[in-house]
Design an enzyme around this catalytic site. Structure first.
Site, PDB file in Angstrom:
ATOM      1  N   THR A 136      63.405  48.321  34.104  1.00 55.41           N
ATOM      2  CA  THR A 136      63.168  48.483  35.252  1.00 55.41           C
ATOM      3  C   THR A 136      63.058  47.225  36.097  1.00 55.41           C
ATOM      4  O   THR A 136      62.627  46.053  35.475  1.00 55.41           O
ATOM      5  CB  THR A 136      62.011  49.139  35.640  1.00 55.41           C
ATOM      6  OG1 THR A 136      60.791  48.438  35.296  1.00 55.41           O
ATOM      7  CG2 THR A 136      61.777  50.681  35.259  1.00 55.41           C
ATOM      8  N   ASP A 137      63.482  47.124  37.565  1.00 56.98           N
ATOM      9  CA  ASP A 137      63.118  46.090  38.037  1.00 56.98           C
ATOM     10  C   ASP A 137      61.544  45.895  38.263  1.00 56.98           C
ATOM     11  O   ASP A 137      61.049  47.065  37.695  1.00 56.98           O
ATOM     12  CB  ASP A 137      63.843  46.045  39.699  1.00 56.98           C
ATOM     13  CG  ASP A 137      63.577  44.668  40.311  1.00 56.98           C
ATOM     14  OD1 ASP A 137      62.783  43.718  39.954  1.00 56.98           O
ATOM     15  OD2 ASP A 137      64.192  44.300  41.563  1.00 56.98           O
ATOM     16  N   TRP A 138      60.927  44.904  38.828  1.00 53.69           N
ATOM     17  CA  TRP A 138      59.517  44.998  38.420  1.00 53.69           C
ATOM     18  C   TRP A 138      58.582  45.811  39.497  1.00 53.69           C
ATOM     19  O   TRP A 138      57.890  45.364  40.486  1.00 53.69           O
ATOM     20  CB  TRP A 138      59.085  43.431  38.946  1.00 53.69           C
ATOM     21  CG  TRP A 138      59.194  42.354  37.970  1.00 53.69           C
ATOM     22  CD1 TRP A 138      57.945  41.502  37.439  1.00 53.69           C
ATOM     23  CD2 TRP A 138      59.981  42.355  36.668  1.00 53.69           C
ATOM     24  NE1 TRP A 138      58.582  40.883  36.222  1.00 53.69           N
ATOM     25  CE2 TRP A 138      59.486  41.538  35.749  1.00 53.69           C
ATOM     26  CE3 TRP A 138      61.265  43.024  36.345  1.00 53.69           C
ATOM     27  CZ2 TRP A 138      60.414  41.132  34.564  1.00 53.69           C
ATOM     28  CZ3 TRP A 138      61.826  42.532  35.227  1.00 53.69           C
ATOM     29  CH2 TRP A 138      61.430  41.671  34.308  1.00 53.69           C
ATOM     30  N   THR A 139      58.736  47.046  39.275  1.00 49.83           N
ATOM     31  CA  THR A 139      58.112  48.092  39.678  1.00 49.83           C
ATOM     32  C   THR A 139      56.816  48.306  39.433  1.00 49.83           C
ATOM     33  O   THR A 139      56.551  48.233  38.067  1.00 49.83           O
ATOM     34  CB  THR A 139      58.987  49.578  39.402  1.00 49.83           C
ATOM     35  OG1 THR A 139      60.340  49.102  39.343  1.00 49.83           O
ATOM     36  CG2 THR A 139      58.700  50.313  40.476  1.00 49.83           C
TER      37      THR A 139
END
Ligand code: BGC
Length: 755
Positions: free
Chosen positions: A262-265
């Site tokens: 994931t992107d930095w979620t």
């Protein structure tokens, strides 16, 4: 009885010891991954799929967690496209850990030189390896749907083929070091406004042909280790939870065999992410591992889904330098890389205007250097794509280094102003400063008297226009895309005074993205688009101004007359974000891609809409002639050739773009589409080179929604060899005898009407 008990207890103890000894011996190896998966506890699996803190490489963005009992090391993930982003200094350590600040994505792509981009990737990858990281969180591959996207500087182009070919070269270069990349942000992360929530509504055709195409090409041709699912929603679901995107298209259709992170979620629906095929949650929080454990126990998440992700993460880990216990030295060759960035930047610079051969400068000794950015050059954009570089050469230093003098009185004035502005800004610095980057100082008004004196003293005026943008926000039209009133006045006054004295004015544009040029481009004598050229910026510009290097960059995006000319502007956050449908804010909570496939030149060229500078445009200090266009059929398409001759008087390189106009009938298509490009080597005056372009029938295909297939219509294709999309120098015909058709899955349907 008692004796039996003792015997049983001893046996049990023995089994336990044996078990433990076995487990202790079992350590991750490339060939025992399945056994490791079987041996891992649910808690360990949940831990492996969720990132965690690390201290191995300070400043790196994230990590996978170690499971030491099984010999699974932690691996390190670090930003970002223009170079490795780590902390340059460490506590109680007198060494420094600077990384090279390379030209930003737009600048790299503007070289149209895949060999050079591969070399840059190789250099960046060497820094990744030698500073102890395992994966570089790059390349950034989102399409320039609008010139206002804040992160366009990290991305390559409004065109998917440029994006795909440049990203393929970059990926190959980085990964040649035995470290990985992460293609990002998958997919349609085309705006920064509400990037964590916006639902991008796109037709299946535009998705396939534009927004996914570059990723498809790179996955198929460069085998990236990892890919980063974006923050946004796409046609109703978060991309991170979209099985249609992350499994059906990415793995089943394209054959991707790496991991998705994931992107930095923060925490979302972790179970849904795993079910979608999103293997790794970054940056990771314990609550996500807890959710995995709980949902497996409650039966909401199948252990088979977890195991699949675990297996893939392990397959990634065994490839890493960390797993192989590579002994990194923290001493990449920064000197050699500075030379690479200096040269690459010059090759990506685009000469927009050069009346009366103003450039290269001839016999000039003294320059009046205007514009605050000349003294505070912008090497790269802000946010996670900002590299902690050792220095940035500003334009004044660059010119001095090239033996050119700048007028002292003007330099003193600007340096004083700069010190004042910096002190002012430091006083009201907002928190989280690194993320927003160094503020661009407001332009200084200069009196006409001062300008007149400079026009007497110097032989030429150089004015730098600077722009900064980055992660977390989109650009504005006023005072950003458009010039500020101070800049306009300054340019006008400079041109009045210098032209009256018979002296030229040169504008340098130092930006990561497009700015307005139509209203003022007639004023100066020459315009050089330097982009954000990396830490050697001032030297690179000086190399071009002096003619040490001949610029050979071309635009990978259109420079429109006005932002509103882009059809995407009707559906892009422009500050007017309050229109609501069912309580949802247009262009904030959802964005409709009503322009469909007509992004960039596909729109401007098809609709004959005038632009300021077209896609593919760029001048040179020399001229080129094109001859002998030819095409021959190959097993799966065609191979086309064109001969390019340097017809001018200095050495130079030429980028040739191959556009294709499809046969009549069938799907509606843009008037032409780029299918390939090539760049000559440095040609001496009179020298020539034959360039070859290979295009397959699949490359010619468009996505037919009615059939859910890629289809290449049979018939005559006109091949256009262009110096830009508007400057076609030669053509050839190719006849596709049989229609080609490639079935795809009917997935990712828009959830709102695009009409
Ligand atoms: C950015 C990514 C970046 C990540 C880690 C995110 O906010 O969108 O591009 O790789 O942070 O720094």
């Amino acid at each position: 009885m008692k004796q039996q008990h003792v015997l049983a207890a001893t046996a049990l103890l023995f089994t336990c010891f044996a078990h433990r000894a076995n487990a202790q011996q079992l350590r991750l190896q490339p060939d025992n991954i399945d056994r490791i998966v079987q041996t891992m506890t649910l808690e360990e699996k949940a831990q492996l799929l969720v990132g965690g803190a690390q201290s191995l490489v300070p400043g790196a963005a994230g990590a996978t967690q170690a499971i030491t009992r099984l010999g699974i090391p932690q691996t390190i993930l670090s930003d970002g496209p223009a170079g490795l982003r780590i902390s340059p200094t460490r506590e109680n350590d007198s060494n420094t850990y600077y990384a090279t600040g390379f030209p930003v994505g737009t600048a790299l792509a503007s070289t149209w030189n895949t060999q050079l981009v591969e070399a840059v990737g190789k250099a960046i990858g060497e820094e990744v390896l030698q500073y102890g990281a395992d994966v570089l969180l790059a390349p950034g591959m989102n399409l320039h749907r609008s010139p206002l996207c804040g992160r366009n500087f990290e991305y390559y182009s409004e065109d998917p083929i440029v994006t795909g070919l440049i990203a393929t070269a970059y990926t190959k270069g980085v990964q040649s070091n035995g470290v990985g990349v992460s293609l990002k942000h998958f997919a349609v992360n085309s705006q920064e406004t509400n990037r964590m929530g916006v639902d991008e509504i796109v037709s299946q055709r535009a998705l396939r042909e534009l927004y996914l195409k570059g990723f498809e090409m790179t996955v198929k041709n460069a085998h990236p280790w990892t890919i980063m699912s974006s923050y946004n929603r796409l046609n109703g679901s978060f991309t991170q939870e979209s099985r249609e995107l992350l499994t059906t298209i990415l793995r089943d259709e394209w054959g991707f065999d790496g991991i998705v992170m994931t992107d930095w979620t923060g925490k979302r629906n972790t179970a849904a992410q795993i079910q979608a095929g999103n293997d790794l949650m970054e940056p990771g929080a314990p609550v996500q591992s807890e959710e995995i454990v709980a949902k497996v126990k409650s039966g909401e998440l199948a252990i088979a889904d977890v195991d699949l992700c675990v297996k893939r993460v392990l397959e990634y880990i065994v490839k890493t330098p960390r797993f192989k216990e590579y002994r990194y030295n923290n001493k990449p060759d920064l000197k050699a890389h500075a030379a690479i960035t200096r040269n690459t930047a010059t090759e990506g610079m685009v000469l927009l205007k050069n009346n009366n051969a103003t450039l290269p400068l001839k016999g000039v000794k003294k320059i009046a250097l205007f514009g605050i950015t000349s003294y505070d050059f912008i090497a790269g954009g802000t946010g996670s794509g900002d590299v902690n570089k050792p220095y940035t050469i500003d334009l004044r230093q660059g010119l001095n280094g090239a033996g050119l003098e700048v007028t002292q009185s003007l330099e003193d004035l600007y340096l004083k102003y700069k010190a004042y502005q910096e002190a002012r800004i430091a006083a009201d610095r907002r928190p989280g400063g690194w993320f927003w980057g160094k503020a661009v100082l407001p332009e200084m008004s200069v009196s006409r008297n001062t300008i007149n004196r400079q026009a007497q003293e110097a032989e030429v005026a150089v004015l730098t226009l600077g722009r900064q943008a980055g992660e977390g926000g989109d650009r504005k039209i006023d005072d950003d895309f458009n010039l500020t009133s101070v800049e306009r006045q300054l340019l006008q006054d400079l041109c009045d005074a210098f032209h009256a004295a018979g002296k030229p004015v040169i504008v340098i544009i130092n930006t990561g993205g497009v700015i307005e040029t139509a209203s003022w481009k007639a004023l100066p004598d020459a315009i050089l688009l330097a982009w954000q050229p990396g830490q050697e910026g001032g030297n690179s510009v000086a190399d071009v101004l002096t003619g040490k290097e001949n610029p050979s960059g071309k635009l990978t995006m259109t420079f429109p007359i006005a932002v509103m000319d882009h059809p995407s502007s009707l559906n892009f956050p422009l500050g007017n974000n309050d229109m609501r449908t069912n309580g949802k804010r247009k262009n904030v909570d959802y964005t409709l891609h009503q322009e469909d496939i007509y992004v960039g030149y596909r729109y401007f060229h098809t609709r004959n809409k005038e632009v300021s500078y077209p896609f593919g445009y760029g001048l040179s200090y020399t001229t080129f002639t094109y001859s002998k266009p030819a095409v021959k059929a190959t097993a799966d398409g065609f191979s086309a050739t064109i001969t390019v001759k340097n017809s001018g008087s200095v050495a130079g390189k030429e980028v040739v773009q191959l556009y294709v106009a499809a046969p009549e009938g069938g799907l509606e298509k843009p008037s032409c589409e780029l299918k390939s490009f090539a760049k000559t080597r440095l040609l001496q005056p009179g020298e020539q080179e034959t360039l070859t372009f290979k295009v397959s029938a699949y490359d010619l295909a468009s996505f037919d929604e009615a059939l859910q297939s890629w289809v290449s219509a049979k018939g005559k294709y006109t091949l256009q060899f262009g110096a830009s999309v508007e400057d076609i120098r030669a053509t050839a015909l190719y006849n596709l005898a049989r229609e080609g058709s490639w079935k795809a899955h009917d997935v990712l349907k828009p959830t709102m009407s695009l009409k």
